[in-house]
Design an enzyme around this catalytic site. Structure first.
Site, short mmCIF file in Angstrom:
data_model
loop_
_atom_site.label_atom_id
_atom_site.label_comp_id
_atom_site.label_asym_id
_atom_site.label_seq_id
_atom_site.Cartn_x
_atom_site.Cartn_y
_atom_site.Cartn_z
N LYS A 8 0.33 1.76 -7.44
CA LYS A 8 1.50 1.00 -6.98
C LYS A 8 2.65 1.10 -7.98
CE LYS A 8 -1.27 -2.33 -4.33
NZ LYS A 8 -2.06 -3.56 -4.43
N GLU B 146 -10.98 -3.23 -2.33
CA GLU B 146 -11.10 -1.92 -1.69
C GLU B 146 -12.57 -1.66 -1.37
OE1 GLU B 146 -8.41 0.02 -1.04
OE2 GLU B 146 -7.18 -1.59 -1.86
N PHE C 137 -6.38 5.24 12.84
CA PHE C 137 -6.72 3.97 13.49
C PHE C 137 -8.01 3.43 12.91
CE2 PHE C 137 -7.33 1.18 17.31
CZ PHE C 137 -6.12 0.51 17.18
N GLY D 239 -12.49 -9.81 1.83
CA GLY D 239 -11.84 -8.70 2.53
C GLY D 239 -10.61 -8.17 1.82
N VAL E 216 3.23 -0.99 -1.97
CA VAL E 216 3.62 -1.46 -3.31
C VAL E 216 3.64 -2.99 -3.40
CG1 VAL E 216 4.83 0.55 -4.20
CG2 VAL E 216 6.03 -0.99 -2.65
N GLY F 29 -4.47 -10.29 1.27
CA GLY F 29 -5.31 -10.95 2.25
C GLY F 29 -5.51 -10.05 3.45
#
Ligand code: HSE
Length: 359
Positions: A238, A223, A23, A220, A165, A335
């Site tokens: 990916k 990474e 979480f 945002g 992916v 996004g």
């Protein structure tokens, strides 16, 4: 009622109980997204989405009547952990999390690229317990997606991995469904929104690489460590997941030839722009000699190429096949909302067989 004209109004009849294991930012974003979309999903598909458990490394909460995802997301975003809430269990054993009855386990734990753990263990145990699995965590998908899918098929459940992916850009599902029966010869793709946004900002506004990285962080989408994006790791991960699922299960991350956009020479950038080309970070997997050759590198894309117009945080993928020709999908910008929306899409897909919605 606005927005419902022409749609059959359904009373939710099909309960989908889900747990979020891990979480952090993504888990909290999913809890809020489902909260915001539950009325739409109930009305449109007749599905009652119910968050029955959330777990982080400090403990877990569960309630068969449903937890308030919006409130839990706010709790997490204020920097607090689950064990600090009243009613929380201060340990985290998966069997206890699943005890109340869970149809779908969403796994959003920190990725370990070498072992896939702890998410891989949670995925295996969830499938063994008869739950569908939806992965936000790339680690288990990178190391074991085909294996997990085989285990799931034996148990009559599924593994959703679209968030790992490309998220909003559909990739796996397009190849598997729309290209069924054909041989996939090559995948070419822009899979990292951050790198594409950086390259676009540098070209359009003449800002420096470092300014563009900082902007992507503020947006945002980068990474926490943006070198993971700009050095090509995210694209390589990916693409390896896709290659293993679609071309050759023996593909591994350490065999990917990788060059990032952080290695671009100013002369090369200036030449590319002067000749009308656009630089893209391209991932490429080519079927060759019974296996696959996988590379990630910046390339100059000429004006007639479909990737030329894929600017900003958008992504794209091109599949080349023997019998069904070429297929290009573009869009799916990285996004704040796209990962949560992709996870919801995979959750809903557990109720959909052969394109027909149950419920
Ligand atoms: N940082 C990634 C991107 C999003 O820029 O596309 C998560 O995979």
């Amino acid at each position: 009622m606005a927005g419902t004209r022409g749609l059959a109004r359904l009373t939710p009849v099909d309960l989908l109980r889900f747990a979020i294991v891990g979480f952090g930012n993504v888990g909290a974003a999913l809890a809020r997204h489902v909260h915001e979309r539950s009325e739409r999903v109930g009305r449109r598909y007749g599905i009652d989405l119910r968050l029955v458990a959330v777990a982080d490394s400090t403990g877990f909460l569960n309630d068969t009547a449903g937890l308030d995802g919006n409130e839990l997301a706010a709790w997490r975003e204020s920097g607090r952990r689950l064990a600090e809430r009243s009613g929380a269990h201060r340990h985290c054993q998966l069997e206890d999390v699943l005890a109340a009855g869970v149809d779908v386990v969403v796994i959003s734990l920190p990725t370990d690229r070498d072992t896939g753990k702890p998410g891989l263990n949670v995925a295996r145990a969830s499938i063994a317990a008869g739950a569908h699995v939806v992965l936000a965590d790339k680690g288990p998908a990178l190391l074991a997606l085909p294996e997990l899918e085989r285990e799931a098929a034996l148990r009559g459940v599924t593994v959703g991995a679209s968030a790992t992916v490309g998220a909003a850009l559909p990739t796996l599902s397009v190849a598997r469904r729309e290209l069924a029966g054909a041989e996939l010869l090559e995948i070419e793709a822009i899979l990292n929104g951050t790198s594409n946004l950086i390259l676009t900002s540098m070209r359009e506004r003449g800002i420096s690489f470092h300014e563009a990285v900082a902007e992507a962080q503020r947006a945002g989408i980068a990474e926490p460590d943006p070198s993971y994006d700009v050095q090509g790791w995210d694209t390589a991960v990916k693409l390896t997941i896709l290659t293993r699922a679609l071309i050759d299960e023996r593909a591994t991350l350490n065999l990917v030839g990788r060059t990032g956009i952080d290695e671009l020479e100013p002369d090369f950038v200036e030449w590319a722009h002067r000749t009308g080309g656009r630089i893209r970070l391209i991932g490429r997997a080519v079927r060759r000699n019974g296996g696959a050759v996988v590379t990630v590198a910046p390339e100059v894309v000429p004006p007639h190429n479909p990737f030329h117009l894929v600017d900003g945080a958008r992504k794209a993928i091109r599949f080349v096949t023997d019998d069904l020709g070429e297929l290009v999908v573009t869009g799916g910008a990285s996004g704040r909302r796209d990962v949560a929306a992709a996870l919801l899409r995979d959750m809903l897909a557990t109720k959909c067989q052969s394109g027909v919605w149950k419920g």
